[in-house]
Design a protein around this motif. Structure first.
Motif, PDB file in Angstrom:
ATOM      1  N   ASN A 266      -7.772   5.557  -1.302  1.00 22.13           N
ATOM      2  CA  ASN A 266      -7.439   4.151  -1.450  1.00 22.13           C
ATOM      3  C   ASN A 266      -7.210   3.877  -2.932  1.00 22.13           C
ATOM      4  O   ASN A 266      -8.075   4.151  -3.764  1.00 22.13           O
ATOM      5  CB  ASN A 266      -8.592   3.295  -0.913  1.00 22.13           C
ATOM      6  CG  ASN A 266      -8.258   1.813  -0.880  1.00 22.13           C
ATOM      7  OD1 ASN A 266      -7.482   1.307  -1.672  1.00 22.13           O
ATOM      8  ND2 ASN A 266      -8.892   1.099   0.054  1.00 22.13           N
TER       9      ASN A 266
ATOM     10  N   ASP B 233      -4.332  -1.436   7.878  1.00 18.87           N
ATOM     11  CA  ASP B 233      -3.388  -2.514   7.638  1.00 18.87           C
ATOM     12  C   ASP B 233      -3.191  -3.294   8.939  1.00 18.87           C
ATOM     13  O   ASP B 233      -2.856  -2.720   9.981  1.00 18.87           O
ATOM     14  CB  ASP B 233      -2.060  -1.912   7.170  1.00 18.87           C
ATOM     15  CG  ASP B 233      -1.101  -2.923   6.589  1.00 18.87           C
ATOM     16  OD1 ASP B 233      -1.332  -4.124   6.744  1.00 18.87           O
ATOM     17  OD2 ASP B 233      -0.096  -2.494   5.981  1.00 18.87           O
TER      18      ASP B 233
ATOM     19  N   ASN C   8      -0.405  -1.304   3.220  1.00 22.24           N
ATOM     20  CA  ASN C   8      -1.589  -1.919   2.602  1.00 22.24           C
ATOM     21  C   ASN C   8      -2.846  -1.089   2.878  1.00 22.24           C
ATOM     22  O   ASN C   8      -3.018  -0.576   3.980  1.00 22.24           O
ATOM     23  CB  ASN C   8      -1.806  -3.325   3.164  1.00 22.24           C
ATOM     24  CG  ASN C   8      -0.683  -4.278   2.818  1.00 22.24           C
ATOM     25  OD1 ASN C   8      -0.244  -4.354   1.682  1.00 22.24           O
ATOM     26  ND2 ASN C   8      -0.197  -5.006   3.819  1.00 22.24           N
ATOM     27  N   SER C   9      -3.714  -1.001   1.889  1.00 19.48           N
ATOM     28  CA  SER C   9      -5.005  -0.333   2.088  1.00 19.48           C
ATOM     29  C   SER C   9      -6.123  -1.334   2.338  1.00 19.48           C
ATOM     30  O   SER C   9      -7.291  -0.969   2.419  1.00 19.48           O
ATOM     31  CB  SER C   9      -5.346   0.550   0.893  1.00 19.48           C
ATOM     32  OG  SER C   9      -5.392  -0.202  -0.310  1.00 19.48           O
ATOM     33  N   GLN C  10      -5.773  -2.610   2.472  1.00 19.21           N
ATOM     34  CA  GLN C  10      -6.733  -3.666   2.798  1.00 19.21           C
ATOM     35  C   GLN C  10      -6.261  -4.416   4.038  1.00 19.21           C
ATOM     36  O   GLN C  10      -5.062  -4.685   4.190  1.00 19.21           O
ATOM     37  CB  GLN C  10      -6.891  -4.652   1.634  1.00 19.21           C
ATOM     38  CG  GLN C  10      -7.609  -4.070   0.425  1.00 19.21           C
ATOM     39  CD  GLN C  10      -7.857  -5.122  -0.645  1.00 19.21           C
ATOM     40  OE1 GLN C  10      -7.117  -6.098  -0.764  1.00 19.21           O
ATOM     41  NE2 GLN C  10      -8.896  -4.935  -1.434  1.00 19.21           N
TER      42      GLN C  10
ATOM     43  N   SER D 232      -0.871  -5.269  -0.926  1.00 17.83           N
ATOM     44  CA  SER D 232      -2.291  -5.207  -1.277  1.00 17.83           C
ATOM     45  C   SER D 232      -2.802  -3.766  -1.180  1.00 17.83           C
ATOM     46  O   SER D 232      -3.171  -3.291  -0.116  1.00 17.83           O
ATOM     47  CB  SER D 232      -3.099  -6.116  -0.344  1.00 17.83           C
ATOM     48  OG  SER D 232      -4.454  -6.139  -0.721  1.00 17.83           O
TER      49      SER D 232
ATOM     50  N   TYR E 109      -7.270   1.251  -4.552  1.00 13.72           N
ATOM     51  CA  TYR E 109      -8.255   0.337  -5.125  1.00 13.72           C
ATOM     52  C   TYR E 109      -9.532   1.073  -5.511  1.00 13.72           C
ATOM     53  O   TYR E 109     -10.331   0.566  -6.308  1.00 13.72           O
ATOM     54  CB  TYR E 109      -8.581  -0.784  -4.143  1.00 13.72           C
ATOM     55  CG  TYR E 109      -7.645  -1.969  -4.242  1.00 13.72           C
ATOM     56  CD1 TYR E 109      -7.524  -2.694  -5.427  1.00 13.72           C
ATOM     57  CD2 TYR E 109      -6.898  -2.372  -3.146  1.00 13.72           C
ATOM     58  CE1 TYR E 109      -6.670  -3.772  -5.518  1.00 13.72           C
ATOM     59  CE2 TYR E 109      -6.047  -3.464  -3.226  1.00 13.72           C
ATOM     60  CZ  TYR E 109      -5.935  -4.167  -4.421  1.00 13.72           C
ATOM     61  OH  TYR E 109      -5.085  -5.235  -4.504  1.00 13.72           O
TER      62      TYR E 109
END
Length: 593
Positions: free
Chosen positions: A96, A549, A46-48, A57, A98
């Motif tokens: 990232n 993460d 995850n990058s969040q 995510s 996102y």
């Protein structure tokens, strides 16, 4: 005459320049610039922070310049990853996802706006794979988060998002395991794993190779499951990318009900138990979640399934059509490695992706003549694939009919006797095929002409068991010392100068197939090819790290080490992008001091 003379002058000048470059072996000039490349790696973590589970995510993408990679191998100075702001500056990565695909992108279906944005839909995460197109201009991005089903296109030079789609939802579900460019870059072939549909995005380019549209073609869809129903239409995400340019993409066509139907052209169930026909003989196809659709240069695509069996489809027809079918006793389960060598497609099979794979041990290599398939369907299991190698200790799983029922030795180095074939790559001359074992940290090498087999390991400095290799020194600091030399090699590819193989190395919290892929030194392994490509040795590790993460998992790797630390990086796939694509001018070079 003047035009011909001018052409001759240019042609002769080009030959002289190339001759000078090769004769003097200019290290940073003309000759080597043609071999400049980037290594891209997909990090499934995850990058969040605060995600509910691993790989749900966002994600990170890691990119290194070949000059920095070579410097690390030579001097030990760590290569710094490139960022995705369009300036290609080392030290500004990783990227990232996102940021590359903004959450403000608006969702459309064939009726227009849906009211959603990328920021409020589920499953945008777990970057499972990136692959360069044949033109070396773009990379695809396959997101494997549960019920996600996203596939994107990224500009290789600027690192900006170009297109983003969400695949069809079916009565079986939806997810994208991997997507592959066809061999001329005119289409993306998508493994909708849970949806059990092979889908296609048609790529439109200008004369220079620039993508000017990407069209999700519903009419091309080929169902491979049973009793499939479309429950959710595909989506496209439009708006401004992170560099302020407009995303492109559209959706067209209508699903072909016969192509989504239960039966193959031979009148057999595509997937066992379809109810409207007989199962295929010799095990049939018990579970048709698509693992990988591997394209051949004649437009055929070899589609592997989690439960074993294989279908060969013609990707050039609309809808795509079945021209070959195999039962799981002919082609065992869960293969996702394929390379074409001359006329033959080399394919592997490994342990299952579900929890049942935790007690499986599978390492098998096949090849099939790609030219044995025409416009109409062959009889079942025809021609039979050639078994290049089948480990005699394979478990009786995935269609393999011999061996022990299970192997419960787990995946700890030095303890487990299990095997798992996954990554596969060929040397550029096609003489050798290297196939990785994720559990045993070993590479088997096959001579494609004589079929002679040699092997080397990734845990020693020389690949022959002597001295400790670089994975140990780059291992996660809070990993047990006794287990800190566990590369867990995954997908891999040869570099353009044919000097190295670069291979994805998995992490201590493996997001996918966690029962066979735990590793201690997440990143990119650099394997130096030796003996003319017949062997190799791991010479460096480009280490990746993700402590953003914050997911905590109780059992991150069944049969492995119950790691509870902060390192979440998990590299599954790599891609090579040549900076000077093969179709470019011979004068397309630059000189750096």
């Amino acid at each position: 005459m003047r035009k011909r003379s001018r052409f001759l002058v240019v042609f002769v000048s080009a030959l002289l320049l190339l001759g000078i470059a090769f004769a003097f072996d200019i290290p940073k000039g003309l000759a080597r610039s043609a071999m400049d490349y980037e290594v891209w790696a997909s990090d499934q973590s995850n990058s969040q922070a605060g995600a509910s589970a691993p790989g749900v995510s966002g994600s990170f993408i890691w990119i290194w310049d070949s000059r920095d990679l070579n410097q690390q191998v030579k001097t030990g100075k760590p290569a710094a990853p490139i960022g995705c702001d369009g300036r290609n500056r080392p030290g500004t990565g990783p990227c990232n996802l996102y940021d590359v695909f903004p959450t403000s992108l608006k969702e459309y279906d064939t009726n227009g706006l849906t009211g959603n944005t990328l920021g409020n839909v589920s499953g945008f995460g777990r970057l499972h794979g990136v692959l360069s197109d044949p033109q070396n201009r773009y990379l695809n991005a396959s997101f494997f988060a549960p019920d996600g089903g996203y596939v994107g296109i990224i500009d290789g030079e600027t690192k900006e998002a170009v297109s983003l789609f969400r695949v069809s939802g079916t009565s079986e579900g939806r997810s994208v395991h991997m997507s592959f460019w066809n061999t001329n870059g005119s289409a993306l072939l998508i493994a909708n794993l849970n949806g059990k549909v092979l889908e296609r995005i048609d790529i439109k380019r200008d004369r220079g190779g620039k993508i000017i549209n990407a069209v999700f073609n519903k009419s091309a869809s080929l169902g491979v499951g049973k009793n499939l129903q479309i429950s959710d239409q595909p989506k496209v995400y439009l708006g401004k990318n992170s560099q302020g340019r407009s995303m492109i993409g559209s959706i067209t066509g209508n699903y072909d009900l016969q192509a989504l139907g239960n039966l193959t052209p031979n009148g057999l169930c595509k997937e066992n138990g379809c109810g409207t026909g007989s199962d295929a003989p010799l095990g049939g196809r018990p579970m048709n979640m698509i693992i990988c659709p591997v394209p051949a240069d004649n437009g055929k695509v070899f589609v592997s399934f989690s439960g074993g069996g294989l279908m060969v489809a013609d990707a050039k027809t609309t809808p795509m059509s079945i021209v070959g079918e195999y039962s799981n006793q002919f082609f065992n389960g869960a293969g996702c490695g394929g390379v074409q060598v001359s006329k033959n497609m080399w394919l592997n099979t490994g342990v299952g992706t579900s929890a049942a794979g935790a007690t499986q041990s599978t390492y098998t290599i096949y090849d099939i003549n790609t030219q044995a398939f025409g416009k109409t369907a062959n009889a079942p299991n025809t021609p039979a694939p050639r078994v290049i190698f089948k480990d005699p200790n394979n478990t009786a799983t995935g269609g393999n009919s011999s061996g022990q029922a299970s192997n419960s030795t787990g995946q700890l180095p030095g303890v487990s006797t299990r095997r798992d074939a996954h990554g596969i790559a060929q040397t550029l001359d096609g003489l050798y095929v290297h196939a990785a074992d994720r559990i045993q940290n070993r590479i088997e090498v096959f001579n494609t002409k004589t079929l002679a087999i040699t092997s080397y390991d990734l845990t020693s400095a020389d690949g022959k068991g002597n001295n400790i290799g670089p994975c140990a020194s780059t291992s996660v600091p809070d990993y047990p010392r006794s287990l800190s030399n566990d590369p867990a090699p995954d997908l891999m590819q040869a570099t353009p100068e044919n000097k190295y193989l670069v291979v994805a190395l998995r992490g201590p919290i493996p997001v996918s197939v966690n029962h066979a892929s735990q590793g201690s030194c997440p990143g990119i392994g650099v394997i130096e090819l030796t003996q003319g490509g017949a062997s190799g040795k791991l010479v460096s590790v480009l280490r990746t790290s993700n402590t953003v993460d914050t997911v905590k998992v109780d059992i991150p790797a069944p049969g492995g080490y119950a790691y509870q630390g902060n390192e979440h990086s998990d590299i599954h796939n790599i891609a090579i992008r040549q900076k000077h694509h093969p179709g470019g001018s011979i004068f397309d070079f630059h000189i750096k001091p």
